[in-house]
Design a protein around this motif. Structure first.
Motif, PDB file in Angstrom:
ATOM      1  N   ALA A 152       0.821  -1.211   0.000  1.00  7.16           N
ATOM      2  CA  ALA A 152       0.000   0.000   0.000  1.00  7.16           C
ATOM      3  C   ALA A 152       0.854   1.259   0.000  1.00  7.16           C
ATOM      4  O   ALA A 152       0.431   2.290  -0.523  1.00  7.16           O
ATOM      5  N   ALA A 153       2.041   1.183   0.610  1.00  5.84           N
ATOM      6  CA  ALA A 153       2.909   2.364   0.696  1.00  5.84           C
ATOM      7  C   ALA A 153       4.326   1.940   1.055  1.00  5.84           C
ATOM      8  O   ALA A 153       4.574   0.810   1.499  1.00  5.84           O
ATOM      9  N   ASP A 154       5.237   2.868   0.842  1.00  9.09           N
ATOM     10  CA  ASP A 154       6.645   2.686   1.215  1.00  9.09           C
ATOM     11  C   ASP A 154       7.048   3.895   2.052  1.00  9.09           C
ATOM     12  O   ASP A 154       6.880   5.038   1.635  1.00  9.09           O
ATOM     13  N   LYS A 179       8.043  -1.287   3.741  1.00  9.91           N
ATOM     14  CA  LYS A 179       6.773  -1.487   3.051  1.00  9.91           C
ATOM     15  C   LYS A 179       5.609  -1.603   4.047  1.00  9.91           C
ATOM     16  O   LYS A 179       5.738  -2.182   5.115  1.00  9.91           O
ATOM     17  N   ILE A 180       4.465  -1.037   3.640  1.00  8.96           N
ATOM     18  CA  ILE A 180       3.186  -1.268   4.329  1.00  8.96           C
ATOM     19  C   ILE A 180       2.343  -2.108   3.381  1.00  8.96           C
ATOM     20  O   ILE A 180       1.989  -1.648   2.293  1.00  8.96           O
ATOM     21  N   THR A 181       2.047  -3.343   3.757  1.00  9.28           N
ATOM     22  CA  THR A 181       1.355  -4.258   2.847  1.00  9.28           C
ATOM     23  C   THR A 181      -0.140  -3.969   2.809  1.00  9.28           C
ATOM     24  O   THR A 181      -0.710  -3.358   3.715  1.00  9.28           O
ATOM     25  N   GLN A 182      -0.772  -4.479   1.749  1.00 13.62           N
ATOM     26  CA  GLN A 182      -2.224  -4.358   1.630  1.00 13.62           C
ATOM     27  C   GLN A 182      -2.926  -5.119   2.758  1.00 13.62           C
ATOM     28  O   GLN A 182      -3.973  -4.681   3.253  1.00 13.62           O
ATOM     29  N   ALA A 211      -6.852   5.174   7.420  1.00 14.23           N
ATOM     30  CA  ALA A 211      -6.074   4.072   8.001  1.00 14.23           C
ATOM     31  C   ALA A 211      -4.641   4.075   7.472  1.00 14.23           C
ATOM     32  O   ALA A 211      -3.684   3.835   8.221  1.00 14.23           O
ATOM     33  N   LEU A 212      -4.481   4.358   6.174  1.00 15.15           N
ATOM     34  CA  LEU A 212      -3.134   4.388   5.601  1.00 15.15           C
ATOM     35  C   LEU A 212      -2.320   5.541   6.185  1.00 15.15           C
ATOM     36  O   LEU A 212      -1.122   5.373   6.486  1.00 15.15           O
ATOM     37  N   ASN A 213      -2.932   6.701   6.360  1.00 21.17           N
ATOM     38  CA  ASN A 213      -2.230   7.832   6.982  1.00 21.17           C
ATOM     39  C   ASN A 213      -1.755   7.468   8.387  1.00 21.17           C
ATOM     40  O   ASN A 213      -0.640   7.811   8.789  1.00 21.17           O
ATOM     41  N   ALA A 214      -2.620   6.769   9.138  1.00 17.42           N
ATOM     42  CA  ALA A 214      -2.257   6.362  10.497  1.00 17.42           C
ATOM     43  C   ALA A 214      -1.108   5.363  10.479  1.00 17.42           C
ATOM     44  O   ALA A 214      -0.201   5.430  11.326  1.00 17.42           O
ATOM     45  N   LEU A 215      -1.113   4.439   9.535  1.00 20.67           N
ATOM     46  CA  LEU A 215      -0.030   3.451   9.438  1.00 20.67           C
ATOM     47  C   LEU A 215       1.287   4.120   9.052  1.00 20.67           C
ATOM     48  O   LEU A 215       2.354   3.760   9.579  1.00 20.67           O
TER      49      LEU A 215
END
Length: 625
Positions: free
Chosen positions: A43-45, A50-53, A89-93
């Motif tokens: 989902a992001a780096d 890495k942040i996985t899906q 959720a992605l911003n928080a991760l």
């Protein structure tokens, strides 16, 4: 067929396509093409991490659950915008990863042993005041974690907390800042209120208005998305009766069980330690003299109180209580078991010094009967076999469900019954399968929801496994107008009444501020309610009124009050008249100053932490896929 492909590949069209591909690789780079595929699971780096899906999906699911817990069971989580949830959720991760990186760069760490102690000490995982492994597994599974994932998450939480505590704890404030804050915080206000009631009875609504509101706000009247599940439940207890155990096996187990039982012996002793003041030979000789005194009739307990250097037993006459084999030093134990009741040994050397040992009494071993232990022996003997059968059956159920188009055949093969749940939404329910996060996550997964597949084996607890299938998918749809028109009427009635009273109040407010309407005549039939020396946390006053009150400018020097207006949640409109502002006169005690200082330092520290967090974001290399 291969020949056709080979022949067609010689044409000008095929050569053109190949040429385009070659050019694409030349301009964009082979890495770009490969990365588009390799990053499909991410989902992001964040700075190379890495942040996985999968991680993002778990975070979104947890966010839905938190909303459901915060707003109650009547809150429809399916109404939340999935895109906004995922973005949040992605911003928080990303922020969490940045903080973890910051904590590690600062040299912060937390050992696995300390992590174990933290988990064991958490009340959430305790039963009857003690840590319970089954309780631990049940709780974390309901939250969608495996034990390893939970430990990793908890360790991350601790590291982020350490970082935050370090920044917050390093802040400080000056005496001038403290004094300025106290003056504001201790300030009081003299004021009066005049409440203008919203008149809902005066509001007349036409059906066309209700329908228009219904059409313009259709998204507010959608039914929640829900599923109904078919499921097959496999329980470990069901295999208990399938395991047979013979009587001779039980007798053998019984003999092993009681073999470890032994008589208990009550010992007493007199201990002399060997040290710089008393040599080995001197200690032994001294005890030989004590033995002679005992033979002459002196009391063992009295001599133990007088001479023994064992602080734990000397006061009790040397009594050590009852114990079985394997408790004492080998030499001490050998001497004890060579004595008859009432006898005293010769001096005995152990690692603690020299002893005189006396056998006070013997308690025969309490050997339970075979019948009293039979149920326990059966359970203990069957347990590993039951576990094996349960694991094999769960695997067979999962395999059968994978190949089947429904749950009928897998259930029949295991002698089980297909059961059905009540309908529930993405927020889950309060009991049963609907309360299990793994079940909810599987039920609303694409494979089950859209693909019509059966799930894998889902472990509800160590003794229960289920396989689920979506029987019915109730998609979110617009509720009929007849079903919601009453609630629309209530909403619009309150809204119109509030608009009317607010317009009236604001007109009166303008008149009061311009001095055109005397305060005494502001509203016929009503009087101002006066409050003196109200604090910022005054009880009995609506918080929204207090907030507006302490934002109002001070009255003029000639005493002319200032005015403001506030709409309340119930539709009423309140006029505020500020008559005066009071300043604290008394000096703060040292205890009060200390309390204020801690509070402000913590708040400033939190501001420092927020600034640090923003700096991490600005300096980070973040890529979203």
């Amino acid at each position: 067929m291969l020949q056709n492909i080979r022949d067609n590949s010689q044409g000008w069209i095929a050569k053109t396509i190949v040429g385009v591909i070659v050019a694409l690789m030349a301009f964009t780079g082979f890495d770009a093409i490969v990365s588009s595929t390799s990053n499909s699971k991410n989902a992001a780096d964040v700075n190379g991490e890495k942040i996985t899906q999968d991680t993002l999906n778990r975070a979104v699911d947890m966010q839905r659950r938190q909303y459901a817990q915060q707003f109650g069971k009547d809150f429809d989580v399916s109404m939340l915008d999935d895109k906004l949830l995922r973005e949040s959720a992605l911003n928080a991760l990303i922020e969490r990863n940045l903080l973890l990186q910051g904590a590690k760069d600062s040299g912060m760490a937390f050992s696995q042993k300390a992590l174990d102690q933290l988990i064991v000490g958490m009340p959430l995982f305790q039963q009857d005041g003690k840590y319970n492994q089954d309780r631990f597994l049940q709780v974390i599974r309901q939250e969608g974690f495996t034990p390893m994932q939970f430990r990793e998450r908890l360790e991350q939480d601790v590291l982020v907390s350490q970082l935050q505590a370090g920044l917050v704890g390093s802040s400080f404030l000056t005496d001038a800042e403290l004094s300025a804050f106290v003056r504001l915080d201790k300030q009081t206000r003299d004021f009066a209120t005049l409440t203008l009631k919203a008149d809902t009875a005066a509001v007349q609504l036409q059906d066309e208005e209700l329908k228009k509101f219904y059409e313009e706000h259709a998204d507010q009247f959608m039914s929640p998305e829900q599923v109904v599940l078919d499921y097959v439940e496999l329980k470990k207890d069901a295999f208990f009766d399938r395991v047979e155990i013979k009587d001779d096996e039980l007798q053998e187990l019984y003999q092993k069980e009681i073999a470890g039982l032994a008589e208990q012996r009550q010992a007493a002793h007199i201990l002399l330690e060997v040290n710089d003041q008393l040599s080995d030979e001197q200690a032994k000789a001294k005890l030989e003299d004590v033995k002679k005194r005992l033979q002459q009739g002196e009391d063992f307990a009295a001599l133990a109180k007088e001479l023994s250097q064992d602080p734990g037993s000397a006061a009790n006459g040397g009594d050590l209580g009852y114990a079985g084999p394997g408790v004492y030093d080998p030499a001490f134990e050998e001497a004890l078991y060579s004595l008859k009741e009432g006898e005293v040994s010769a001096p005995v050397r152990s690692q603690f010094g020299w002893h005189l040992v006396k056998l006070l009494s013997v308690q025969a071993a309490d050997v339970p009967s075979f019948d009293s232990l039979k149920d326990k022996l059966i359970a203990d003997n069957k347990a590993p076999r039951v576990e094996q059968l349960f694991v094999e059956a769960a695997k067979a159920l999962e395999d059968a469900a994978y190949e089947a188009s429904d749950l009928t055949q897998p259930a029949q093969e295991q002698g089980l019954t297909v059961q059905t749940t009540a309908a529930f939404g993405r927020e889950g329910g309060s009991e049963g399968l609907a309360a299990n996060r793994q079940v909810i996550q599987a039920a609303f997964s694409e494979d089950l929801l859209e693909g019509g597949a059966n799930s894998g084996a889902i472990e509800l607890d160590p003794a229960t496994v289920v396989v689920i299938r979506v029987k019915e998918h109730k998609k979110s749809e617009l509720l009929p107008f007849d079903q919601v028109q009453n609630s629309i009427r209530e909403t619009l009635t309150l809204q119109r009444a509030n608009e009317a009273v607010k317009a009236k109040g604001e007109a009166l407010l303008v008149s009061l501020r311009e001095g055109k309407t005397p305060v005494e005549q502001a509203e016929a039939g009503q009087s101002w309610k006066v409050v003196e020396a109200a604090t910022r946390s005054q009880e009995g006053i609506e918080p929204v009124l207090l907030q507006a009150l302490f934002r109002m400018p001070k009255p003029a020097e000639d005493g002319t009050p200032t005015f403001a207006g506030v709409s309340l949640g119930n539709g009423d409109y309140v006029l505020l008249r500020l008559n005066g502002v009071g300043q604290p006169q008394a000096e703060l005690s040292e205890e009060e100053k200390s309390m204020y200082r801690r509070f402000l330092a913590s708040r400033l520290g939190q501001q420092d932490f927020n600034a640090f967090r923003e700096e991490l974001k600005e300096q980070a290399d973040i890529e979203r896929y």
